[in-house]
Enzyme design. Structure first.
Site, PDB file in Angstrom:
ATOM      1  N   ARG A 193      37.351  46.305  44.364  1.00  0.00           N
ATOM      2  CA  ARG A 193      38.203  45.818  43.119  1.00  0.00           C
ATOM      3  C   ARG A 193      37.435  45.257  42.447  1.00  0.00           C
ATOM      4  O   ARG A 193      37.672  44.228  41.688  1.00  0.00           O
ATOM      5  CB  ARG A 193      39.127  44.768  43.834  1.00  0.00           C
ATOM      6  CG  ARG A 193      38.622  43.680  44.773  1.00  0.00           C
ATOM      7  CD  ARG A 193      39.590  42.775  45.337  1.00  0.00           C
ATOM      8  NE  ARG A 193      39.063  42.078  46.356  1.00  0.00           N
ATOM      9  CZ  ARG A 193      39.142  40.520  46.491  1.00  0.00           C
ATOM     10  NH1 ARG A 193      39.538  39.935  45.543  1.00  0.00           N
ATOM     11  NH2 ARG A 193      38.758  40.252  47.539  1.00  0.00           N
ATOM     12  N   ASN A 194      36.093  45.679  42.175  1.00  0.00           N
ATOM     13  CA  ASN A 194      34.999  45.102  41.464  1.00  0.00           C
ATOM     14  C   ASN A 194      34.057  46.095  40.686  1.00  0.00           C
ATOM     15  O   ASN A 194      34.035  47.506  41.224  1.00  0.00           O
ATOM     16  CB  ASN A 194      34.049  44.455  42.474  1.00  0.00           C
ATOM     17  CG  ASN A 194      34.424  42.706  42.464  1.00  0.00           C
ATOM     18  OD1 ASN A 194      34.720  42.272  41.350  1.00  0.00           O
ATOM     19  ND2 ASN A 194      34.616  42.290  43.672  1.00  0.00           N
TER      20      ASN A 194
END
Lengths: 382, 71
Positions: A193-194
């Site tokens: 999610r980065n």
């Protein structure tokens, strides 16, 4: 090819005459409007991402998932997939009938074969799933805001809702054909999610050394304030893969789903999803799917002990950092040098530098990746 | 929710052997040990191989080509 979870890839998508019949009846059906997260759940059920689920969970599965982290069939499953509505709305719906599910634009998204309506205890749900009832936890806050009745039953998808990221959206059927075409017998899934830093690349490539391919699978959907925007994550990974990966060894596709921040339980859920996509292995790092200090940093690894029947192999990574003496990314097992030689991959530090318009050092972030991120006016969620 | 647990019989000698094996480990009971071993064993025989029709597979390949995933 690895078996889907439960042995069969679910597909519940209406086509041709069936779809026409439902659409003809749509105006006369009782309906429920879904938020973006529930629309994603519907699509993930229909396309087999959540196999073996064929719809929203009934009470028996819901209770089993909360108490035993398994479906009533004993299959590992750790996150409830449910559809909540208000009591008055639920009273209007008849068990045994069809309910039209509308997306945020009020378009028909799916039909629900309503099998059950039931009440539930939000406090208990939060406590079991997130191990806390603290409303400051984003997952708990969401549960506390849920409506009072859960609807259960199989769904049939009418149409997928448009997304700006369609180009990156693959179903498990498609990834399975893709892996086969590439000749990959073993595939490691990487959940993210980065935007990528060098530490992520180190983890992916270390895993890739032992398998045939890496499947980079960013989660696109509701995240918390301050997380990178979806388009930034995708653009930065595109750049990383283009410059630093072999095309025949790495692919990226999105997983449209909200983050629950359920730490260990969510790690198992993520593993099941990647198994359905056809991954034989999954990378589980420090504090996987965690938030704040709610979970022990390695709880998301330890929980796999309880699931000898999961069917996908977790690859555990502990802390890693750049060592100024070793001149490479290392971990505590392979680097003999003191902490003074270490540069930590601090997401906060990297973020602060990017906000100030400073390029992070190339030991932390590839310059091409940093440049892409900095091209966005505001790369973070407001 | 129906009854959550049920009873099966195993030889007493085997039960005692398992008790010895799990002593000092994180496994809390013979039941937990047996459950774990059975789940492990049963998972090796999960379902049948997914079979796509040739036609479905070709359609998927077309999309993958159009998206640049395969040449």
């Amino acid at each position: 090819m690895i078996q889907p979870h439960g042995g069969r890839l679910v597909e519940r998508i209406l086509k041709g005459e069936q779809k026409k019949k439902i659409l003809d009846r749509a105006a006369a059906l009782p309906s429920v409007k879904l938020d973006a997260e529930s629309v994603s759940d519907v699509e993930n059920i229909a396309t087999g991402v959540f196999s073996p689920l064929e719809g929203f969970m009934g009470k028996e599965d819901f209770r089993h998932v909360l108490k035993q982290m398994r479906l009533a069939s004993d299959l590992p499953w750790t996150i409830p997939i449910v559809l909540d509505v208000g009591k008055e709305e639920a009273d209007q719906l008849k068990v045994g009938g069809l309910v039209l599910l509308r997306n945020e634009k009020d378009e028909p998204a799916a039909v629900l074969h309503l099998e059950e309506k039931y009440a539930y205890d939000k406090e208990e749900m939060a406590e079991k799933v997130f191990q806390t009832t603290d409303a400051a936890h984003p997952g708990v806050a969401k549960v506390k805001n849920m409506k009072d009745v859960l609807l259960a039953g199989k769904i049939d998808l009418i149409q997928e809702s448009p997304t700006p990221f369609t180009r990156y959206k693959l179903s498990p059927r498609e990834t399975r054909v893709l892996f086969k075409e590439k000749g990959w017998r073993t595939v490691v899934g990487f959940q993210t999610r980065n935007t990528p830093h060098i530490g992520h690349e180190y983890v992916q490539k270390t895993a890739l050394t032992f398998v045939d391919g890496v499947f980079i699978n960013p989660v696109i959907g509701r995240k918390k304030k301050g997380d990178f925007k979806d388009e930034v994550i995708l653009a930065s990974y595109e750049e990383l893969i283009k410059n630093y990966y072999l095309k025949e060894r790495a692919v990226m596709a999105i997983l449209q789903m909200e983050m629950r921040y359920a730490g260990p339980r969510e790690a198992i859920f993520h593993a099941v999803i990647r198994k359905n996509f056809g991954c034989t292995h999954i990378i589980i790092g420090r504090d996987h799917a965690g938030v704040g200090t709610y979970y022990h940093p390695y709880a998301a690894q330890d929980i796999f002990e309880e699931f000898p029947d999961l069917g996908i192999i977790p690859l555990f990574f502990r802390s890693f950092y750049y060592c100024k003496k070793c001149l490479s990314v290392v971990n505590e097992k392979i680097c003999p040098h003191p902490p003074s030689e270490q540069i930590q991959f601090s997401g906060t530090k990297i973020r602060d530098m990017l906000v100030k318009g400073e390029y992070p050092p190339s030991e932390l972030v590839r310059p091409e990746v940093a440049r892409i991120i900095m091209e966005f006016k505001n790369p973070f969620n407001d | 929710m129906g009854k959550e647990f049920t009873t099966v019989s195993i030889p007493t000698s085997l039960y005692k052997k398992i008790e010895e094996v799990i002593k000092g480990t994180e496994i809390s009971s013979v039941s937990s040990y047996v459950t774990k071993i059975l789940r492990e064993s049963l998972s090796k025989d999960q379902g049948k191989q997914e079979v796509f029709s040739k036609e479905d597979e070709e359609k998927v390949k077309e999309r993958l080509k159009a998206l640049g995933y395969i040449d």
